[in-house]
Design a protein around this motif. Structure first.
Motif, PDB file in Angstrom:
ATOM      1  N   ALA A  47       2.488   5.927  -3.044  1.00  0.00           N
ATOM      2  CA  ALA A  47       3.549   6.861  -3.443  1.00  0.00           C
ATOM      3  C   ALA A  47       3.697   6.892  -4.962  1.00  0.00           C
ATOM      4  N   ARG A  48       3.602   5.727  -5.598  1.00  0.00           N
ATOM      5  CA  ARG A  48       3.722   5.665  -7.064  1.00  0.00           C
ATOM      6  C   ARG A  48       2.575   6.421  -7.727  1.00  0.00           C
ATOM      7  N   ALA A  49       1.358   6.297  -7.179  1.00  0.00           N
ATOM      8  CA  ALA A  49       0.209   7.007  -7.747  1.00  0.00           C
ATOM      9  C   ALA A  49       0.381   8.520  -7.625  1.00  0.00           C
ATOM     10  N   GLU A  50       0.915   8.969  -6.503  1.00  0.00           N
ATOM     11  CA  GLU A  50       1.108  10.411  -6.309  1.00  0.00           C
ATOM     12  C   GLU A  50       2.166  10.977  -7.244  1.00  0.00           C
ATOM     13  N   ARG A  51       3.193  10.175  -7.574  1.00  0.00           N
ATOM     14  CA  ARG A  51       4.297  10.686  -8.389  1.00  0.00           C
ATOM     15  C   ARG A  51       4.093  10.451  -9.885  1.00  0.00           C
ATOM     16  N   ALA A  52       3.096   9.668 -10.255  1.00  0.00           N
ATOM     17  CA  ALA A  52       2.936   9.266 -11.651  1.00  0.00           C
ATOM     18  C   ALA A  52       2.629  10.458 -12.551  1.00  0.00           C
ATOM     19  N   ASP A  53       3.227  10.445 -13.752  1.00  0.00           N
ATOM     20  CA  ASP A  53       2.874  11.424 -14.769  1.00  0.00           C
ATOM     21  C   ASP A  53       1.453  11.171 -15.251  1.00  0.00           C
ATOM     22  N   ARG A  54       0.902  12.139 -15.968  1.00  0.00           N
ATOM     23  CA  ARG A  54      -0.486  12.000 -16.440  1.00  0.00           C
ATOM     24  C   ARG A  54      -0.651  10.743 -17.301  1.00  0.00           C
ATOM     25  N   GLN A 114       0.911   7.927 -17.121  1.00  0.00           N
ATOM     26  CA  GLN A 114       0.981   6.683 -16.346  1.00  0.00           C
ATOM     27  C   GLN A 114       0.004   6.682 -15.158  1.00  0.00           C
ATOM     28  N   ARG A 115      -0.786   7.739 -15.035  1.00  0.00           N
ATOM     29  CA  ARG A 115      -1.630   7.879 -13.832  1.00  0.00           C
ATOM     30  C   ARG A 115      -2.706   6.794 -13.748  1.00  0.00           C
ATOM     31  N   GLU A 116      -3.322   6.460 -14.878  1.00  0.00           N
ATOM     32  CA  GLU A 116      -4.392   5.462 -14.841  1.00  0.00           C
ATOM     33  C   GLU A 116      -3.878   4.130 -14.315  1.00  0.00           C
ATOM     34  N   ASP A 117      -2.737   3.670 -14.858  1.00  0.00           N
ATOM     35  CA  ASP A 117      -2.192   2.382 -14.421  1.00  0.00           C
ATOM     36  C   ASP A 117      -1.848   2.405 -12.937  1.00  0.00           C
ATOM     37  N   ALA A 118      -1.244   3.510 -12.481  1.00  0.00           N
ATOM     38  CA  ALA A 118      -0.856   3.611 -11.078  1.00  0.00           C
ATOM     39  C   ALA A 118      -2.080   3.614 -10.165  1.00  0.00           C
ATOM     40  N   ALA A 146     -10.699   1.299 -12.604  1.00  0.00           N
ATOM     41  CA  ALA A 146     -11.717   0.348 -12.174  1.00  0.00           C
ATOM     42  C   ALA A 146     -12.647   1.008 -11.165  1.00  0.00           C
ATOM     43  N   GLU A 147     -13.933   0.942 -11.428  1.00  0.00           N
ATOM     44  CA  GLU A 147     -14.929   1.537 -10.532  1.00  0.00           C
ATOM     45  C   GLU A 147     -15.541   0.415  -9.712  1.00  0.00           C
ATOM     46  N   LEU A 156       0.827  -1.208   0.000  1.00  0.00           N
ATOM     47  CA  LEU A 156       0.000   0.000   0.000  1.00  0.00           C
ATOM     48  C   LEU A 156       0.857   1.251   0.000  1.00  0.00           C
ATOM     49  N   ALA A 157       1.896   1.272   0.796  1.00  0.00           N
ATOM     50  CA  ALA A 157       2.764   2.448   0.869  1.00  0.00           C
ATOM     51  C   ALA A 157       3.435   2.712  -0.477  1.00  0.00           C
ATOM     52  N   ILE A 158       3.927   1.643  -1.110  1.00  0.00           N
ATOM     53  CA  ILE A 158       4.619   1.795  -2.402  1.00  0.00           C
ATOM     54  C   ILE A 158       3.652   2.256  -3.484  1.00  0.00           C
ATOM     55  N   LEU A 159       2.475   1.624  -3.549  1.00  0.00           N
ATOM     56  CA  LEU A 159       1.517   1.960  -4.604  1.00  0.00           C
ATOM     57  C   LEU A 159       0.932   3.355  -4.429  1.00  0.00           C
TER      58      LEU A 159
END
Length: 351
Positions: free
Chosen positions: A91-98, A100-104, A176-177, A86-89
């Motif tokens: 952080a990755r979502a917060e730093r992701a470029d536009r 790559q944001r969906e995948d993160a 994913a909703e 959870l911590a890694i994911l």
């Protein structure tokens, strides 16, 4: 005769040109407004996703603390093995470029879907439910804005005349909703009327309170409360102002409702889902009377203040939340309505 036909033809051509110019200007203006709406929708979605990442990090921190207190922690049957993920994911979502944001964000959604409600405190469970609800609502608003732009830009005259300029087409944000947290679904919706009371200096009346069964942290909120059986939203707003402040408003004093929002939170040991709509009213500053407060409200409300947006921002910097969170940025809109600006037929959703 020839002169008459020439004048008629000239008038027709001029009328066609005028109509064409008017259509071009109207369409270009509409496109511009749609793009502004899209940018605001993206900012709201970005903020909702960022808040979810913060909640995910808080959950990870709780799991780590629990792990440190437990000598043996089987990862398959407990939250402990999920803390680092959870911590890694998050952080990755917060730093992701536009791009790559969906995948993160999808990866973070998948990780959060594995979190069981019984692993969380009621407060943290409510925060997760609220964060998920905000992402769902913000994503739908964002994609609605994208759809309206794409539809208008796909029309042949708009393409031929290049009315959209060189701006790229906005993209839908697809993550994913999944079903909302059980805390959100199990909490019965509670219709609430809230009032942004403005004095003659455009200050907003806010109450300062604590949760009787909470951590003792202070928060600030507008006047208002739940709609009782048989009441209209406006009736409830008038009653809440009278009971919580001792001040009497006339029905015509209430303008709106202007905004609406859904908030999931814990209060007095229970998870609540509040469906709130906000009215605006102008009144001279007055001194509150607590005579109409219930026993529970007397334990909640500790103070009140007529506040400017900088006041509200100073509360937040001091660690005291303001509800709604967008209120410092919304005061100008409330002032405009109090000064006579038109109110939209449908309340605008805020966060």
């Amino acid at each position: 005769m020839t002169s008459w036909w020439f004048l008629l033809l000239t008038a027709v051509v001029v009328a066609i040109v005028v109509v064409a110019i008017a259509w071009i200007m109207t369409t270009a203006t509409r496109l511009d407004r749609l793009h502004i709406r899209y940018e605001k929708a993206w900012q709201a979605l970005d903020a909702a996703l960022a808040r979810r990442a913060v909640v995910a990090r808080s959950i990870a921190a709780v799991f780590v603390q629990a792990d440190e207190r437990t000598e043996s922690a089987p990862a398959t049957a407990s939250p402990y093995g999920k803390a680092n993920q959870l911590a890694i994911l998050s952080a990755r979502a917060e730093r992701a470029d536009r791009d790559q944001r969906e995948d993160a964000e999808n990866a973070l959604s998948a990780a959060l879907s594995q979190v069981r409600p019984e692993w969380l405190t009621p407060q943290l469970a409510a925060e997760l439910a609220d964060a998920e609800a905000r992402v769902l609502i913000a994503r739908r608003f964002h994609n609605d804005a994208v759809g309206d732009i794409v539809t208008l830009r796909s029309r042949r005259p708009v393409r031929w005349l290049r009315l959209a300029g060189t701006a790229p087409n906005p993209r839908h944000f697809e993550i994913a909703e999944r079903e909302l947290s059980p805390q959100f679904d199990s909490a019965a919706p509670r219709a609430s009327a809230r009032v942004v009371l403005l004095d003659d200096s455009n200050r907003v009346l806010l109450m300062r309170g604590t949760d009787p069964q909470g951590s003792g942290e202070f928060f600030w909120f507008t006047v208002g409360g739940g709609v009782e059986p048989g009441e209209t939203l406006r009736d409830a707003a008038l009653r809440e102002v009278r009971e919580e402040t001792g001040h009497q408003l006339a029905p015509d004093d209430l303008l709106g409702p202007l905004w609406k929002r859904t908030e999931v939170f814990t209060f007095n040991g229970s998870v609540m889902r509040s469906e709130e709509e906000f009215f605006v009213a102008r009144t001279p500053a007055f001194t509150l009377s607590a005579d109409g407060l219930t026993d529970l409200e007397n334990t909640v409300v500790h103070d009140y203040k007529w506040c400017t947006p900088p006041d509200m921002e100073s509360f937040v910097r001091a660690g005291e939340k303001v509800y709604p969170e967008d209120l410092p940025r919304l005061v100008d809109e409330a002032v405009a309505v109090a000064d006579g600006a038109a109110v939209t037929a449908t309340p605008r959703r805020i966060f």
